[in-house]
Design an enzyme around this catalytic site. Structure first.
Site, short mmCIF file in Angstrom:
data_model
loop_
_atom_site.label_atom_id
_atom_site.label_comp_id
_atom_site.label_asym_id
_atom_site.label_seq_id
_atom_site.Cartn_x
_atom_site.Cartn_y
_atom_site.Cartn_z
N CYS A 31 23.34 43.48 49.33
CA CYS A 31 24.34 44.38 48.74
C CYS A 31 25.27 44.83 49.86
O CYS A 31 24.81 45.06 50.99
CB CYS A 31 23.64 45.59 48.11
SG CYS A 31 24.78 46.85 47.50
N ASP A 83 35.81 42.61 46.50
CA ASP A 83 34.58 43.35 46.19
C ASP A 83 34.84 44.24 44.99
O ASP A 83 36.00 44.49 44.63
CB ASP A 83 34.21 44.20 47.42
CG ASP A 83 32.97 45.04 47.18
OD1 ASP A 83 31.95 44.48 46.72
OD2 ASP A 83 33.02 46.26 47.43
N SER A 84 33.77 44.76 44.43
CA SER A 84 33.89 45.69 43.31
C SER A 84 34.50 47.03 43.73
O SER A 84 34.99 47.77 42.90
CB SER A 84 32.50 45.94 42.71
OG SER A 84 31.62 46.38 43.72
N GLU A 103 27.08 55.93 49.63
CA GLU A 103 28.43 56.50 49.42
C GLU A 103 28.45 57.99 49.70
O GLU A 103 29.46 58.55 50.11
CB GLU A 103 28.91 56.18 48.00
CG GLU A 103 29.03 54.68 47.82
CD GLU A 103 30.11 54.20 46.89
OE1 GLU A 103 30.69 55.03 46.17
OE2 GLU A 103 30.38 52.99 46.89
N HIS A 125 26.50 47.53 50.58
CA HIS A 125 26.27 48.85 51.15
C HIS A 125 25.11 48.90 52.15
O HIS A 125 25.01 49.83 52.95
CB HIS A 125 25.99 49.85 50.04
CG HIS A 125 27.18 50.19 49.20
ND1 HIS A 125 27.96 49.22 48.60
CD2 HIS A 125 27.72 51.38 48.86
CE1 HIS A 125 28.93 49.81 47.93
NE2 HIS A 125 28.81 51.11 48.07
N CYS A 164 31.22 40.79 47.41
CA CYS A 164 30.33 41.57 46.54
C CYS A 164 29.16 40.71 46.08
O CYS A 164 29.36 39.66 45.47
CB CYS A 164 31.14 42.05 45.33
SG CYS A 164 30.17 42.92 44.12
N1 DGL Z 1 29.46 45.61 45.90
C1 DGL Z 1 28.24 45.71 45.12
C2 DGL Z 1 27.24 44.66 45.64
O1 DGL Z 1 27.34 44.16 46.73
C3 DGL Z 1 27.64 47.09 45.16
C4 DGL Z 1 28.45 48.13 44.41
C5 DGL Z 1 28.53 47.85 42.92
O2 DGL Z 1 27.51 48.03 42.21
O3 DGL Z 1 29.60 47.48 42.44
O4 DGL Z 1 26.33 44.33 44.92
#
Ligand code: DGL
Length: 265
Positions: A184, A13-14, A152, A186, A76
């Site tokens: 997403c 993931d990012s 977050e 989150h 991600c």
């Molecule tokens: N992990 C990213 C997603 O699922 C969200 C956080 C980011 O913008 O890097 O899109």
């Protein structure tokens, strides 16, 4: 490189949002070893260009392949939206991406809403994937740039988040969606709040849970499921340990975050 049923699953993931996918995997597949990579030094990806995301994604996939993973999971949504093919082209092991998993789980819907980061929504990847599985559906997409920082911040049940979500959901409610794909990493944490905003008639598709189901099916199909019963090993690689990393990470994972290794690139 040699992989077998005991090899770990590589999840990336990012940042730390992908821990929602790890959490779903731990619950669904309790014998699997997992190696996670979160690019915490360069997050967020959701507003970056396609070229940059593809470059970072390649670096991460190669790192995990060197750990002899038996399967790669793109947790991600933003990476899956713009760089899934890049990973599939370079990987000798199967690659699953969270957008495909979410799209499969949208089956049964006819007016389907999708929410995600600006890059994810702009790519149209969800709309394309959902159309493949549910050709007759109408899809309404909405970028929700403010939801990642609110999650977050831990404002999961906060008036500011509720008002923000109401604003984002307005056009989707006007279209009378029957299904909402949480596109997403989150957003699974916002399920209770979104449920309040949307009411009981809209089905929420949690792409983290959908991914865990898909991983289980692929491992069974390829006879790669770890039979256990040894306690699994979980390793977490990150490119930075920012402020409040432990607190936020544990919120996503739903348990203590141990075995954290910092990779300096
Ligand atoms: N992990 C990213 C997603 O699922 C969200 C956080 C980011 O913008 O890097 O899109």
């Amino acid at each position: 490189m040699s992989t077998n049923a005991h090899s770990p699953i590589g999840v990336f993931d990012s940042g730390i949002g992908g821990l929602t996918v790890v959490r779903a995997l731990m619950e669904r597949l309790p014998f699997e070893n997992i190696v996670y990579f979160g690019d915490t030094a360069r997050v967020p990806y959701g507003v970056k260009s396609v070229e940059t995301i593809a470059h970072f994604t390649t670096q991460i996939a190669q790192f995990l392949l060197e750990k002899d993973v038996k399967l790669l999971v793109i947790a991600c949504n933003t990476m899956a939206a713009v760089a899934a093919q890049v990973v599939k082209d370079l990987s000798p092991v199967p690659v699953l991406d969270v957008i495909d998993a979410g799209a499969v789980s949208a089956r049964g819907g006819s007016k389907i809403g999708v929410i995600g980061t600006p890059t994810t929504i702009n790519s149209n990847a969800y709309a394309r994937a959902i159309h493949d599985y549910v050709p007759d559906s109408r899809i309404h997409s909405q970028a929700c740039a403010l939801l990642v920082p609110l999650v977050e911040e831990g404002w999961l049940d906060h008036e500011v988040t509720r008002l923000t979500a109401q604003e984002y959901m307005k056009p989707l409610l006007a279209e009378q969606i029957d299904t909402l794909v949480l596109g997403c990493t989150h957003y699974p944490l916002l399920k209770p709040l979104l449920r309040q905003v949307l009411g009981d008639d809209v089905r929420l598709v949690d792409s983290a849970e959908a991914m865990a189901e898909q991983v289980a099916a692929v491992l069974a199909d390829r006879q790669l499921a770890n039979p256990g019963p040894a306690r699994p090993r979980y390793d977490f690689y990150v490119t930075d340990v920012p402020l409040r990393f432990q607190t936020i990470g544990e919120r996503f994972l739903g348990r203590t975050l141990d075995n954290v290794h910092v990779v300096k690139w």
